[in-house]
Design an enzyme around this catalytic site. Structure first.
Site, PDB file in Angstrom:
ATOM      1  N   GLU A 102      17.165   3.591 -26.659  1.00 20.07           N
ATOM      2  CA  GLU A 102      17.151   3.793 -25.209  1.00 20.07           C
ATOM      3  C   GLU A 102      17.344   2.422 -24.539  1.00 20.07           C
ATOM      4  OE1 GLU A 102      13.561   5.806 -23.795  1.00 20.07           O
ATOM      5  OE2 GLU A 102      13.772   4.778 -21.898  1.00 20.07           O
TER       6      GLU A 102
ATOM      7  N   ARG B  66      16.888  10.890 -19.966  1.00 21.29           N
ATOM      8  CA  ARG B  66      17.194   9.450 -20.002  1.00 21.29           C
ATOM      9  C   ARG B  66      18.692   9.196 -19.816  1.00 21.29           C
ATOM     10  NH1 ARG B  66      12.222   9.818 -20.421  1.00 21.29           N
ATOM     11  NH2 ARG B  66      10.911   8.368 -21.573  1.00 21.29           N
TER      12      ARG B  66
ATOM     13  N   SER C 205       9.529   2.790 -24.939  1.00 22.25           N
ATOM     14  CA  SER C 205      10.205   3.499 -26.028  1.00 22.25           C
ATOM     15  C   SER C 205      11.501   2.774 -26.363  1.00 22.25           C
ATOM     16  CB  SER C 205      10.587   4.913 -25.601  1.00 22.25           C
ATOM     17  OG  SER C 205       9.445   5.643 -25.253  1.00 22.25           O
TER      18      SER C 205
END
Ligand code: EPU
Length: 345
Positions: A341, A169, A245
């Site tokens: 995130e 990520r 997420s």
């Protein structure tokens, strides 16, 4: 020729999957590189001191306030096969194309690789910024290069995959170049022969449960199974605002993991390298009793606790409060910091 139409006091409700009711001072959608250059010039001329933000599908964003400057959005579409080398194809894709439309299209052409990344919300441009990943695959494995425009001066720059510094990520577009470049096109290198990626346990378990023999699997089998697993586990943003997420899975040293295992025998992990493991944040959050719990209009999802949801009418601050409470509890109980995130703006 003028290719852009600035829209003022623009509602961002349909532009963020959390369903936060914020507004942008100005919003410009463009359909070509030329349009993007015009939008940048317009913004610099009209409001040189106000912020400029480029968004994708809004599936990784949390608006904390109305946005005081200009928001740009790409509607550059189009898929161009550029070269074929042995059993690989190189394809240039417009940043504004919806990610899953691109995945579906690539499979329909017999270009393989992206099937494990089916149904991820968002757009092609953001896939190269976020290095989206799921079910044992990451966008970076298939990206060859990324064409960008520098928002500070309108110059063009192409990053080859090494220059993107991809990790979990992670990319340069999220760190040292955060907010600086707008992605216009992403080049993918895909395979003309299908080899299933069965590295993720959750996916193989779902395939087995359907009685699919691994010897005869097709890319469509993988795609349909990933879609059904995602639908079972992840809330549909059309029905319940969320950004997938909310937290990244924390990467911790093996020594910390071993210490935690003494008091929490069932703590799961995935090996990252010799020194580090990744612990599912979902497990940590569930252990802290947050799974399915609400704080006002914000909640931790009852199936996948890594996802925070807007039960309707939540503000950015409501979601951030919940995020802080979850982070504090996980830190207190496990000594692990959870990092969002989702980008809070
Ligand atoms: N778990 C629990 N309780 C739960 C759910 C999960 O303890 O209620 C634990 C279990 O140990 C389970 C583990 O979490 O085995 C992993 O769960 P899952 O397979 O759902 O994956 P994840 O690590 O929670 C990551 C990605 C997802 C991606 C899935 C599948 C991140 C931050 N998230 O989630 O990505 O779909 O793997 O590959 O890495 C997204 O980025 O928006 C996203 C949804």
């Amino acid at each position: 020729m003028n290719e852009i139409t600035p829209q003022y006091h623009y509602s961002l409700l349909s532009r963020n999957t959390f369903g936060i009711d914020a507004a942008a001072h100005c919003f410009i959608e463009y359909t070509s590189e030329e349009g993007l250059l015009q939008a940048i010039a317009f913004h610099r001329h009209e409001w040189p001191r106000l912020p400029l933000l480029h968004i994708g599908g809004g599936s990784n964003l949390l608006f904390m306030h109305d946005f005081p400057g200009t928001i740009l959005h790409s509607a550059i579409h189009g898929v161009q096969p550029m070269a074929q080398e042995e059993d690989m194809v190189l394809v240039r894709v417009g940043a504004g194309m919806k990610w899953d439309e691109w995945v579906e299209y690539s499979l329909s052409r017999g270009w393989y690789g992206l099937e494990n990344l089916s149904l991820i919300p968002g757009e092609v441009g953001a896939s190269a910024v976020q290095n989206i990943g799921a079910y044992g695959a990451e966008a970076a494995q298939y990206i060859e290069k990324v064409e960008c425009v520098d928002l500070t001066d309108g110059s063009l720059r192409t990053f080859d995959v090494a220059e993107c510094e991809y990790g979990y990520r992670h990319s340069v577009f999220k760190t040292k170049f955060q907010g600086r470049y707008a992605v216009t096109h992403v080049w993918f290198r895909l395979s003309l022969s299908f080899v299933p990626n069965l590295s993720y346990h959750g996916l193989t378990a779902a395939l087995e449960a359907q009685g699919k023999p691994s010897a005869s699997l097709t890319a469509q089998d993988i795609r349909q199974t990933v879609i059904s697993v995602r639908r079972q586990k992840l809330p549909d943003p059309e029905q319940l605002g969320n950004a997938g997420s909310f937290f990244m899975n924390p990467v911790v040293q093996v020594s910390l993991y071993n210490r935690l295992k003494e008091s929490h025998a069932t703590i799961p992990c995935y090996r990252v390298d010799d020194d580090n493991v990744k612990i599912p944040a979902a497990w940590l959050i569930e252990q802290c009793g947050w799974k399915g719990r609400s704080l006002g209009r914000a909640a931790v999802h009852h199936v996948q606790p890594l996802v925070l949801v807007n039960k309707g009418g939540a503000s950015g601050a409501d979601i951030r409060n919940l995020c802080s409470r979850v982070q504090a509890d996980v830190l207190e109980r496990f000594g692990i910091a959870l990092h969002p995130e989702v980008m809070m703006i």
